[in-house]
Design an enzyme around this catalytic site. Structure first.
Site, short mmCIF file in Angstrom:
data_model
loop_
_atom_site.label_atom_id
_atom_site.label_comp_id
_atom_site.label_asym_id
_atom_site.label_seq_id
_atom_site.Cartn_x
_atom_site.Cartn_y
_atom_site.Cartn_z
N ARG A 39 0.81 -1.24 0.00
CA ARG A 39 0.00 0.00 0.00
C ARG A 39 0.84 1.28 0.00
O ARG A 39 0.35 2.34 0.35
CB ARG A 39 -0.97 0.03 1.17
CG ARG A 39 -1.99 -1.07 1.10
CD ARG A 39 -3.30 -0.67 1.74
NE ARG A 39 -4.27 -1.72 1.57
CZ ARG A 39 -4.41 -2.76 2.40
NH1 ARG A 39 -3.66 -2.85 3.48
NH2 ARG A 39 -5.31 -3.67 2.16
N LYS A 54 3.83 11.47 -11.08
CA LYS A 54 2.97 10.63 -11.92
C LYS A 54 3.64 9.28 -12.09
O LYS A 54 4.82 9.21 -12.48
CB LYS A 54 2.76 11.27 -13.29
CG LYS A 54 1.68 12.31 -13.31
CD LYS A 54 1.38 12.69 -14.74
CE LYS A 54 0.29 13.72 -14.81
NZ LYS A 54 0.04 14.17 -16.19
N GLU A 103 10.89 17.41 -25.15
CA GLU A 103 10.18 17.83 -23.91
C GLU A 103 10.72 19.18 -23.44
O GLU A 103 9.99 19.97 -22.84
CB GLU A 103 10.34 16.79 -22.80
CG GLU A 103 9.53 15.51 -22.99
CD GLU A 103 8.03 15.63 -22.66
OE1 GLU A 103 7.57 16.72 -22.24
OE2 GLU A 103 7.32 14.63 -22.84
N LYS A 145 8.73 22.87 -14.32
CA LYS A 145 7.87 21.74 -13.92
C LYS A 145 7.58 21.79 -12.42
O LYS A 145 6.45 21.53 -11.99
CB LYS A 145 8.53 20.41 -14.30
CG LYS A 145 7.70 19.23 -13.87
CD LYS A 145 7.33 18.27 -14.94
CE LYS A 145 6.24 17.32 -14.46
NZ LYS A 145 6.19 16.07 -15.16
N GLU A 156 -3.44 17.72 -11.73
CA GLU A 156 -3.85 18.05 -13.09
C GLU A 156 -5.32 18.48 -13.18
O GLU A 156 -6.04 18.13 -14.11
CB GLU A 156 -3.62 16.82 -14.00
CG GLU A 156 -3.39 17.22 -15.43
CD GLU A 156 -2.98 16.04 -16.30
OE1 GLU A 156 -1.87 15.51 -16.06
OE2 GLU A 156 -3.74 15.67 -17.19
N ARG A 205 -1.65 22.12 -14.39
CA ARG A 205 -0.78 21.02 -14.83
C ARG A 205 -1.15 20.49 -16.21
O ARG A 205 -0.34 19.87 -16.89
CB ARG A 205 -0.79 19.89 -13.79
CG ARG A 205 0.26 18.83 -14.09
CD ARG A 205 0.53 17.90 -12.92
NE ARG A 205 1.54 16.92 -13.29
CZ ARG A 205 2.15 16.11 -12.45
NH1 ARG A 205 1.85 16.16 -11.17
NH2 ARG A 205 3.05 15.24 -12.86
N ASN A 252 0.64 18.82 -20.93
CA ASN A 252 0.24 17.83 -21.94
C ASN A 252 0.28 18.38 -23.35
O ASN A 252 -0.23 17.73 -24.28
CB ASN A 252 -1.17 17.31 -21.62
CG ASN A 252 -1.18 16.57 -20.31
OD1 ASN A 252 -0.25 15.84 -20.00
ND2 ASN A 252 -2.23 16.78 -19.52
N HIS A 288 0.88 16.04 -26.12
CA HIS A 288 0.82 14.67 -25.60
C HIS A 288 -0.45 13.92 -26.01
O HIS A 288 -0.40 12.72 -26.20
CB HIS A 288 0.95 14.68 -24.07
CG HIS A 288 2.37 14.90 -23.63
ND1 HIS A 288 3.08 16.03 -23.95
CD2 HIS A 288 3.22 14.11 -22.92
CE1 HIS A 288 4.29 15.94 -23.44
NE2 HIS A 288 4.40 14.78 -22.81
N HIS A 321 0.25 10.55 -27.65
CA HIS A 321 -0.15 9.26 -27.08
C HIS A 321 -0.91 8.44 -28.12
O HIS A 321 -0.77 7.22 -28.18
CB HIS A 321 -1.04 9.47 -25.85
CG HIS A 321 -0.29 9.97 -24.65
ND1 HIS A 321 -0.90 10.33 -23.48
CD2 HIS A 321 1.03 10.18 -24.45
CE1 HIS A 321 0.02 10.73 -22.60
NE2 HIS A 321 1.20 10.65 -23.17
N HIS A 342 8.92 8.12 -26.81
CA HIS A 342 7.87 9.01 -26.30
C HIS A 342 8.09 10.46 -26.78
O HIS A 342 7.16 11.11 -27.29
CB HIS A 342 7.82 8.94 -24.78
CG HIS A 342 6.86 9.92 -24.18
ND1 HIS A 342 5.52 9.89 -24.45
CD2 HIS A 342 7.06 10.96 -23.35
CE1 HIS A 342 4.93 10.88 -23.80
NE2 HIS A 342 5.84 11.55 -23.13
N1 GLY Z 1 4.29 14.65 -18.04
C1 GLY Z 1 3.23 15.50 -17.72
C2 GLY Z 1 3.03 15.69 -16.25
O1 GLY Z 1 3.88 15.30 -15.48
O2 GLY Z 1 2.02 16.21 -15.84
#
Ligand code: GLY
Length: 357
Positions: free
Chosen positions: A117, A139, A181, A223, A233, A237, A241, A244, A248, A261
């Site tokens: 957990r 994330k 990035e 960041k 997010e 946040r 993206n 992205h 994706h 990526h």
């Molecule tokens: N890679 C996007 C984020 O960390 O929100």
């Protein structure tokens, strides 16, 4: 060398950018930690393991390997590793050191989030992409067949140790994948970084230490600021993206094997720039400037034979899609983006087609 605070409701920690910091990793472990599990890939450990082993001198640790590759970023290898951790005496006092690129950071972070957990994780990213993005912000997760990162959790690390020296041996393709990035960071919030990338392309591509240290520090600061404002997010946040949602779709459509990526994000940013211009958010002038800068750091592998319609259909399965509505991060100018939904499907398809050319 700089250190940036990430302050989230879950946990506050530092993302430290420092040449040689891997050699001092032991300093960042909790005093009374139980078993230390380093989770890496055989490849990363072969090339960089000695540096981390030196940094952990006097601290008993076990090294476990993930298979590597976006197509193997799945739940099954984590179950195997969790069994192995139990066999080797892992318990709730154990911790994980995630040592590798973005896939390792995501998977090892998720393993730490769900083992008994939740146990602590120290993120030690070894690729540019992981250093400027994946390892910061908590994330974690794995892919499903239906889409990227569809299982996961937010699990903030103890700290993020970013050692730009490890990039010296990074393969060229991996390095450039990370640079996309960095370009993203410039487009969404850091116009000075963006212009630095345009004006100092040669230094950046030649991995001149001053240039690398600067682009990493700027990206990490950005960041850290964004995640500190919005951990989950819900709002700000989402700007991370940019490129992205499209990217994706490209990764999923090509089985996670054809594009790295960052390369998929490069394509996704071009689609997003076309869409920004088509919807009247971005001037033609800024659009050209962004596309030209992306070209300076290209090319990505060929996009032949990828049907625009399939990519469009995949957008709906992205986890950024809410109640059937796809949210797009669109550029407003260099250094500013906005989140928009309800865009005419014809324009989205047109943007996808333009970016596939
Ligand atoms: N890679 C996007 C984020 O960390 O929100």
């Amino acid at each position: 060398m700089p250190s940036f605070r990430v302050e989230t409701p879950q946990h506050c920690y530092s993302a430290i950018v420092e040449r040689g910091i891997i050699g001092h990793a032991a300093q960042y472990l909790p005093t009374h930690t139980g078993k230390v599990f380093v989770v890496s890939t055989e490849d990363v450990w072969r090339h960089q393991g000695a540096a981390l082993a030196r940094g952990l001198t006097g601290i008993p640790h076990e090294v476990l390997y993930l298979p590597g590759g976006e197509n193997r970023k799945r739940l099954a290898p984590l179950e195997q590793l969790a069994e192995e951790m139990v066999r080797r005496g892992g318990d709730r006092s154990s911790m994980v050191i995630a040592f590798g690129g973005g896939i390792v950071n995501d998977m090892a972070g998720f393993l730490a989030a769900i083992f008994m957990r939740g146990i602590p994780v120290l993120q030690v990213p070894t690729t540019l992409l992981a250093q400027v993005d994946a390892a910061i912000g908590g994330k974690t997760g794995v892919n499903l067949v239906s889409g990227k990162n569809l299982i996961g959790s937010f699990h903030q690390p103890l700290a993020v140790l970013i050692d730009p020296a490890v990039l010296e041996t990074l393969p060229e393709r991996e390095y450039r994948s990370g640079l996309y990035e960095v370009i993203k960071a410039g487009i969404i919030r850091e116009p000075e970084l963006f212009h630095f990338l345009t004006e100092h392309c040669e230094d950046v591509l030649n991995r001149t230490p001053d240039a690398i240290d600067r682009i990493i520090a700027d990206s990490v600061r950005m960041k850290a600021e964004v995640v500190s404002t919005d951990e989950r997010e819900g709002d700000l946040r989402r700007i991370l993206n940019f490129g992205h949602t499209f990217g994706h779709a490209l990764e999923a459509e090509t089985g996670y094997t054809r594009f790295l990526h960052g390369e998929a994000v490069e394509w996704g940013m071009r689609a997003a720039v076309y869409l920004s211009e088509l919807t009247g958010h971005l001037s033609a002038e800024d659009s050209v400037e962004i596309l030209e800068t992306l070209q300076l750091y290209g090319p990505i592998p060929p996009l032949d034979g990828i049907p625009a319609g399939n990519l469009f259909a995949r957008l709906v399965h992205d986890k950024k899609t809410l109640q059937g509505k796809v949210h797009f991060v669109l550029a407003v100018r260099i250094g500013e983006v906005t989140v928009v939904s309800g865009i005419d499907e014809k324009l989205v398809l047109e943007a996808i087609r333009s970016a596939l050319v």
